[in-house]
Design a protein around this motif. Sequence first.
Motif, short mmCIF file in Angstrom:
data_model
loop_
_atom_site.label_atom_id
_atom_site.label_comp_id
_atom_site.label_asym_id
_atom_site.label_seq_id
_atom_site.Cartn_x
_atom_site.Cartn_y
_atom_site.Cartn_z
N ASP A 63 0.84 -1.19 0.00
CA ASP A 63 0.00 0.00 0.00
C ASP A 63 0.87 1.24 0.00
OD1 ASP A 63 -3.26 0.21 0.70
OD2 ASP A 63 -2.13 2.08 0.90
N LEU A 64 0.34 2.31 -0.59
CA LEU A 64 1.05 3.58 -0.64
C LEU A 64 0.88 4.37 0.66
CD1 LEU A 64 2.80 5.20 -2.62
CD2 LEU A 64 0.71 6.27 -3.48
N ASN A 85 4.06 1.91 -4.44
CA ASN A 85 3.04 2.17 -5.44
C ASN A 85 2.77 0.89 -6.23
OD1 ASN A 85 1.27 3.45 -7.20
ND2 ASN A 85 2.90 4.18 -8.54
N GLU A 112 5.59 -1.43 -8.02
CA GLU A 112 6.77 -0.67 -8.42
C GLU A 112 8.08 -1.24 -7.87
OE1 GLU A 112 7.17 3.97 -9.07
OE2 GLU A 112 7.21 3.46 -6.94
N ALA A 150 -5.57 3.37 -12.03
CA ALA A 150 -4.89 2.35 -11.22
C ALA A 150 -4.72 1.05 -11.99
CB ALA A 150 -5.66 2.11 -9.92
N THR A 168 -1.92 1.47 -14.46
CA THR A 168 -0.61 1.43 -13.79
C THR A 168 -0.21 0.01 -13.44
OG1 THR A 168 -0.89 3.65 -12.85
CG2 THR A 168 0.66 2.20 -11.74
#
Length: 287
Positions: free
Chosen positions: A149-150, A175, A178, A225, A228
Motif C-alpha cells: 500500500d502507498l 506504489n 513498483e 490504477a 498502472t
Amino acid sequence: MQPTFTSIREARRWASLFLHQHHREPRVAELLLEHFLNWTPSQLLAFDDEALPAEVEKDFVQAVRKHADTGIPVQHLTGVGHFYGREFQVNENVLIPRPETEELVLGVMDYVRDENLKAPSIVDLGTGSGVIAVTLATELPDSDVTGVDLSEEALRIAETNAAQHGADVQFYHGNFLESLLEEPFDIIVSNPPYIAFSEKEKMDDTVVDFDPAMALFAEGEGLAAYKTILTQISHMKQKPKCIAFEIGHQQGGAVSALIHELLPEFLSEVRQDINGKDRMIFAFSSS
C-alpha cells in the motif's frame, strides 16, 4: 437533552425513529447496541426488556446522534469492520470492507484449488486494512502472501489485523508493484481505487466524507490504477498466472480492453457479483 430509557427495547425504538427522521438507516440502532453491549443479535432480541446500563446509554446516544448528524459510518464509531466472518480494525485511513470484495477473495481461492496450486505466492495491491491479504493467508495457510500500500497509515492497520488473526503476511510500502517487479507471483489481486472523480457528487456522504479519497478515486475516468498495475505487470520478468481485479459495475469492457492492450497473452473474463452486476475481472496467462 439526554434521553433516558426504561429498557433496551425502548432505547432501540428511540434510536431507530431518530435515525429515520434524519434519513439514516434505522438498523444502525441495533448494530450500535450490539457493539456497546457486546451482545449478539439473538441476545439483543432475547433480553431487550432489560435495563440499559447507564455507561452504555451515554455512549449509545452519543454515537446515534453523531451518525445522524454527520453520516459517520458505524464501523468508524465501533472501530470494527466485518469481512469473511472475521472482525478487522478500521479507521479513517482505510476503506470499510464490503461484501462484494468477499466474492473476489472467493474467486482467488477457487482458482488456487481448481489449479491445485501448492504454496502459491500471492500479492494484494492496495491492501488497505489488509482484509484480502489476511483472509487469503488464513484460508490458504500454505500460501505466501504479500500486501502493498502507498499509505503508511493503512499499512499500520493491516499489520495490526494480520497479527490479530495470526496471518503470516509480508507488508510493503509502495506504489502497487513498483518495488516488486523482480519478485515472482502466481496471483496478483487488487481492489484498487476505481471511481471516477466525476462520480463524486452522486455518492453518499457516509462514503465520500469518511473513506480515504486515495482508496476511492482514480484519474482517467477511474481506470488509472488498472493501467498502472497492468503496465507494471508487463515489465515483470516473470508474469503471474492469474490477475484478479475488483471493478466498478460499468468498467468491465474498459478494463478488459486494457488487459488485451497491455497483456495480450492473457485471457480475461468479467464476473458478476451476487447482485448480478459486473464486479470482477479475472485474467489468466495463456502461455
